[in-house]
Design a protein around this motif. Sequence first.
Motif, short mmCIF file in Angstrom:
data_model
loop_
_atom_site.label_atom_id
_atom_site.label_comp_id
_atom_site.label_asym_id
_atom_site.label_seq_id
_atom_site.Cartn_x
_atom_site.Cartn_y
_atom_site.Cartn_z
N LEU A 35 0.83 -1.21 0.00
CA LEU A 35 0.00 0.00 0.00
C LEU A 35 0.87 1.27 0.00
CD1 LEU A 35 -2.64 -0.98 2.73
CD2 LEU A 35 -2.74 -1.40 0.27
N LEU A 37 1.38 3.56 2.24
CA LEU A 37 0.67 4.74 2.72
C LEU A 37 1.66 5.83 3.14
CD1 LEU A 37 -2.02 2.93 4.90
CD2 LEU A 37 -2.27 3.77 2.54
N ASP A 54 -2.07 10.40 -1.99
CA ASP A 54 -1.92 8.97 -2.27
C ASP A 54 -2.59 8.11 -1.22
OD1 ASP A 54 0.33 10.09 -0.74
OD2 ASP A 54 1.09 8.05 -0.67
N THR A 55 -2.45 8.47 0.06
CA THR A 55 -3.08 7.67 1.11
C THR A 55 -4.59 7.67 0.95
OG1 THR A 55 -1.27 8.02 2.67
CG2 THR A 55 -3.42 7.48 3.61
N THR A 58 -5.55 5.46 -2.04
CA THR A 58 -5.36 4.04 -1.76
C THR A 58 -6.43 3.52 -0.82
OG1 THR A 58 -2.97 4.23 -2.12
CG2 THR A 58 -3.74 2.33 -0.85
N ARG A 61 -9.81 3.08 -2.58
CA ARG A 61 -9.90 1.87 -3.39
C ARG A 61 -10.06 0.64 -2.50
NH1 ARG A 61 -4.76 1.55 -5.71
NH2 ARG A 61 -5.45 -0.25 -6.91
N GLY A 185 -0.77 0.29 -3.84
CA GLY A 185 -0.73 1.71 -3.51
C GLY A 185 -0.78 2.61 -4.72
N ALA A 186 -1.27 3.84 -4.49
CA ALA A 186 -1.46 4.79 -5.59
C ALA A 186 -0.15 5.31 -6.16
CB ALA A 186 -2.31 5.96 -5.09
N THR A 188 2.98 3.80 -6.41
CA THR A 188 3.99 2.74 -6.48
C THR A 188 4.40 2.50 -7.92
OG1 THR A 188 2.15 1.17 -6.43
CG2 THR A 188 3.30 1.56 -4.37
#
Length: 229
Positions: A35, A37, A54-55, A58, A61, A185-186, A188
Amino acid sequence: MTMDTTMTLRGAALAPDPSGALVWPAERTLVVADLHLEKGSAFAARGRMLPPYDTRATLGRLAELVERLAPERVICLGDSFHDRRAASRMEAGDVARLRDLTGRVADWLWVTGNHDPEPPEGFGGRILDELALGPLTFRHEAVPGAVGELSGHLHPVAAVLVPGRRVRERCFAFDGGKLILPAFGAFTGGLNVLDPAVSGLLAARFEVHLLARGKVHRFPRSRLSPDKA
């Protein structure tokens, strides 16, 4: 919890979701990897500015999956938090959302990773180095020669040539005995599965389940394209 595409690992039928998560329907289990985060805030602290969302993306989703699939167990395969101070940088709304998510699942498991060898407490769930569940073993980093293993860490992607273009996307890498999950994760990146760091862990005739346009597409190794040097 039903899916159209399945992989069988030591008798367990596993279903890849287009989101990059994996579902084990017989065990009502949802598995996600990497993830990362608060990766965006970690980069910002070092002067490299990334959008600080991003957190939130993620977790959004992940919340959609929990709502849609209603799993009884969620397994996070390590590097759920980008670094040891990630929790201290999370916004209050994201903290509350994560706590709500873990509270909605009967058994939430945080597997330790190289980025989060000591995942922060206070978010619910259990922390462990690896998990043996039925015929399968869940860990962050793949072990050479292990069978019945699910791991993350390598952020696998695959590239294929289709009419008129080259498609490069996240993927599941599977050889019948071992399964490496894509990063969820968003923020990555990814490593091509033909890189020896990935392919060296898999049998010669492995396959990928490529995530593209909201679907899962299965390709043998012979259809894959390496990245340019």
